[in-house]
Design a protein around this motif. Sequence first.
Motif, PDB file in Angstrom:
ATOM      1  N   GLN A 327       0.828  -1.210   0.000  1.00 17.69           N
ATOM      2  CA  GLN A 327       0.000   0.000   0.000  1.00 17.69           C
ATOM      3  C   GLN A 327       0.864   1.262   0.000  1.00 17.69           C
ATOM      4  OE1 GLN A 327      -0.561  -2.710   1.964  1.00 17.69           O
ATOM      5  NE2 GLN A 327      -2.329  -3.403   0.759  1.00 17.69           N
ATOM      6  N   SER A 328       1.932   1.270   0.792  1.00 15.47           N
ATOM      7  CA  SER A 328       2.793   2.455   0.831  1.00 15.47           C
ATOM      8  C   SER A 328       3.571   2.605  -0.478  1.00 15.47           C
ATOM      9  CB  SER A 328       3.764   2.376   2.015  1.00 15.47           C
ATOM     10  OG  SER A 328       4.721   1.344   1.847  1.00 15.47           O
ATOM     11  N   ARG A 329       3.985   1.479  -1.066  1.00 16.24           N
ATOM     12  CA  ARG A 329       4.688   1.557  -2.356  1.00 16.24           C
ATOM     13  C   ARG A 329       3.752   2.036  -3.456  1.00 16.24           C
ATOM     14  NH1 ARG A 329       7.039  -3.250  -0.285  1.00 16.24           N
ATOM     15  NH2 ARG A 329       5.591  -4.555  -1.467  1.00 16.24           N
ATOM     16  N   CYS A 330       2.486   1.630  -3.373  1.00 16.48           N
ATOM     17  CA  CYS A 330       1.491   2.114  -4.337  1.00 16.48           C
ATOM     18  C   CYS A 330       1.384   3.633  -4.264  1.00 16.48           C
ATOM     19  CB  CYS A 330       0.144   1.455  -4.069  1.00 16.48           C
ATOM     20  SG  CYS A 330      -1.184   1.981  -5.167  1.00 16.48           S
ATOM     21  N   LYS A 331       1.313   4.150  -3.049  1.00 10.30           N
ATOM     22  CA  LYS A 331       1.230   5.601  -2.854  1.00 10.30           C
ATOM     23  C   LYS A 331       2.486   6.287  -3.380  1.00 10.30           C
ATOM     24  CE  LYS A 331       0.740   9.117   0.763  1.00 10.30           C
ATOM     25  NZ  LYS A 331       0.592   9.358   2.225  1.00 10.30           N
ATOM     26  N   ASP A 332       3.659   5.690  -3.111  1.00  9.11           N
ATOM     27  CA  ASP A 332       4.923   6.280  -3.560  1.00  9.11           C
ATOM     28  C   ASP A 332       5.035   6.274  -5.082  1.00  9.11           C
ATOM     29  OD1 ASP A 332       5.602   6.669  -0.942  1.00  9.11           O
ATOM     30  OD2 ASP A 332       6.911   4.915  -0.797  1.00  9.11           O
ATOM     31  N   ALA A 333       4.636   5.147  -5.703  1.00  6.50           N
ATOM     32  CA  ALA A 333       4.733   5.043  -7.162  1.00  6.50           C
ATOM     33  C   ALA A 333       3.842   6.069  -7.842  1.00  6.50           C
ATOM     34  CB  ALA A 333       4.368   3.633  -7.610  1.00  6.50           C
ATOM     35  N   ARG A 334       2.684   6.326  -7.260  1.00  2.28           N
ATOM     36  CA  ARG A 334       1.784   7.328  -7.830  1.00  2.28           C
ATOM     37  C   ARG A 334       2.325   8.737  -7.604  1.00  2.28           C
ATOM     38  NH1 ARG A 334      -3.703   4.252  -5.700  1.00  2.28           N
ATOM     39  NH2 ARG A 334      -3.952   2.899  -7.534  1.00  2.28           N
ATOM     40  N   GLN A 335       2.930   8.948  -6.460  1.00  5.89           N
ATOM     41  CA  GLN A 335       3.444  10.284  -6.148  1.00  5.89           C
ATOM     42  C   GLN A 335       4.599  10.670  -7.078  1.00  5.89           C
ATOM     43  OE1 GLN A 335       5.460  10.874  -2.295  1.00  5.89           O
ATOM     44  NE2 GLN A 335       4.183  12.688  -2.021  1.00  5.89           N
ATOM     45  N   CYS A 336       5.510   9.731  -7.336  1.00  7.05           N
ATOM     46  CA  CYS A 336       6.639  10.042  -8.224  1.00  7.05           C
ATOM     47  C   CYS A 336       6.331   9.736  -9.681  1.00  7.05           C
ATOM     48  CB  CYS A 336       7.891   9.292  -7.783  1.00  7.05           C
ATOM     49  SG  CYS A 336       7.873   7.502  -8.072  1.00  7.05           S
ATOM     50  N   ARG A 337       5.149   9.163  -9.953  1.00  2.00           N
ATOM     51  CA  ARG A 337       4.670   8.864 -11.312  1.00  2.00           C
ATOM     52  C   ARG A 337       5.643   7.924 -12.048  1.00  2.00           C
ATOM     53  NH1 ARG A 337       2.846  13.571 -14.787  1.00  2.00           N
ATOM     54  NH2 ARG A 337       1.654  11.870 -15.694  1.00  2.00           N
TER      55      ARG A 337
END
Length: 634
Positions: A327-337
């Motif tokens: 879940q945290s990696r999902c958020k990070d991947a979306r944040q840095c695109r």
Amino acid sequence: AERKEYWSDPENLVEFFEKVMSDIEGAKCAVCEGPADPSVDKRCDKCGVLSHADCCDPARGERSTCLTCRFVEENANSLRHFEEPRCHMCSHPTASGGPLLRTFAKPTSMKVWKGSGSTLRFQKSIFGKDKFCHALCGMWNPHCDTEGSGEGNDTIINCSKIVMANGKDHVSHQHRCSLCGLHSGAKVDCCVEGCIAPGGSRQRAKFHVTCARQAGLEVTADGDMIVKCWQHSECEFVFRARLEDLREIELNRFLGKTFKSTNPMPWSHAASLFHAAVSIMRTLGWAWRWAEWWVECGDNWEPLIEPGQVEAEMTEEELKIVHSTPQSRCKDARQCRLAAFGAALRNRDYDKEEGDDKDPLERALTAILSTKSLVGPLKKREIEFFVTWLALAYRSKSPLLGFGEDKAPVATDCFCIHQEDSSPKYELGGRPLPGKSRPQNEKGVFEPKVEEVDDFLKSPISASPVRRKKKKKISQEKDIIAVDSDELPEGFIADEKKKKKTTKTEGKQSTGAVEVPLIQPAVRSDALDSFLSDIFQSNKSQMQSSINWNKRVQVKDAPIVHVFSHVCHTMWVEHSDFKVAGINGGSDISKRWKLENGREVGWMTEEDMKSAGITSGVRKVLAKASTIATKKSR
């Protein structure tokens, strides 16, 4: 500052790229990825490919060109049906796929190759003369044999065991490459026992070897020829570890642990940094695919232990360990695109508007390199160092990157498109260019939130053989769905893909470029009757006793029209009132039943389906079912 000023001059930048791209210092063999020896190894004067002579071209000797270029020079004007050498085992160009080797394959029988026109047809097949494959594709395939011709010691790959009798396909053509998604070419399995491909069913992940090498997966020759998938690649092939290797190259210049950017830099050292940066950017160009794997599984990074250090005595901060969850990696991947950045690199989208390959590119790289769960905790100076060299690698337009004209083809069907809106993962499409927008504040590094689709933490599309057609059978009443995991009967849903323009006629519907034949209501209903009968009567003691059907009614409203993989599917909904033991007091509806053929069926609520992951087509069916239930309650 002096180097940046030097690079800001276009003429100086051209000079810089010419020197570092031709310098062998720090370069690696395109076959084994071992370091090149400037005193022995040399690039091809024409195509620039670099490999150890004993890896694939021992016959080269002192000649200045590689095997492929020599073949073109000698035969382009002499052969009647000359074909430019290309790999028949993958779709990568020679520039990004590495050097080519000669191949041959013998058919099991020549009977099908006799008759009028068979000579030319045979020559154009893989069985014909003067066929080639990448050294990677041939030497890493366990079913190919490496042979020497004797004369000139040319290496030749025997592909007889992997070519189908038609001379066009390979024996692995039913399987997709887990990266590019194409069925064509020859694939190899992840070598780890028990590996299961994303979305696979007891199938190992399979790859074109050139795809695996470009995406940064483990492709090594340590006694055995090894190819490993994302989950099983060793630590040294993790994206974070590749960045650490680039940093070590720079630190070795000072024999210390801190950067001293003011120190003079020899051309040989600049070449080493450049070649390592190209390798990292090449890996990032596939982030449109592997970002999903990283979000789901993380990676196999391990701390780098310096001489004299004892891991057990070090803190997590000293080891630079970063904890993360899907879940945290999902958020990070979306944040840095991350995925969008990979698509932009693949298509060289930073070249489309003047200046985009400078500030926007560097802002996008800064966002990636500020994502601790992906690259670890980096200091500001380290991030600036990485951004500088990775941006230089992109601007060089090196064919080794595999970007733009040098990119490998990928599947354009459901395997490489987003499940939500069928937009391609491998192209930006309507998504904004990463880094184009400035951060919200001066100290920030991430651009304002962008609403864009992705398939993070969704059930991946199956990589099963092409001939195995998986479909779902759906029948609904209110929010209860009966689901079977295998094929529907022929005639229940028409999904033949006939590509031709049509107009409205009886029994057909115009769909533009792709027509799907419609089926008469009675035929659809009979097919559904047969299918339900197989399910609910195959285990009467358990299944049929738990359900009480009333007469089904076909919805008279307009059917659901759903476009999937560029094909328009028309779906009719039938509904019925029924009572299931356990819904209104009774047994647990989470039970599953085994049919006589071994398949498992059971009940799922709408929430169950959403948590498991459903396609947009199923969402449309659920919406129709909810509408029916609302009307009946009124």
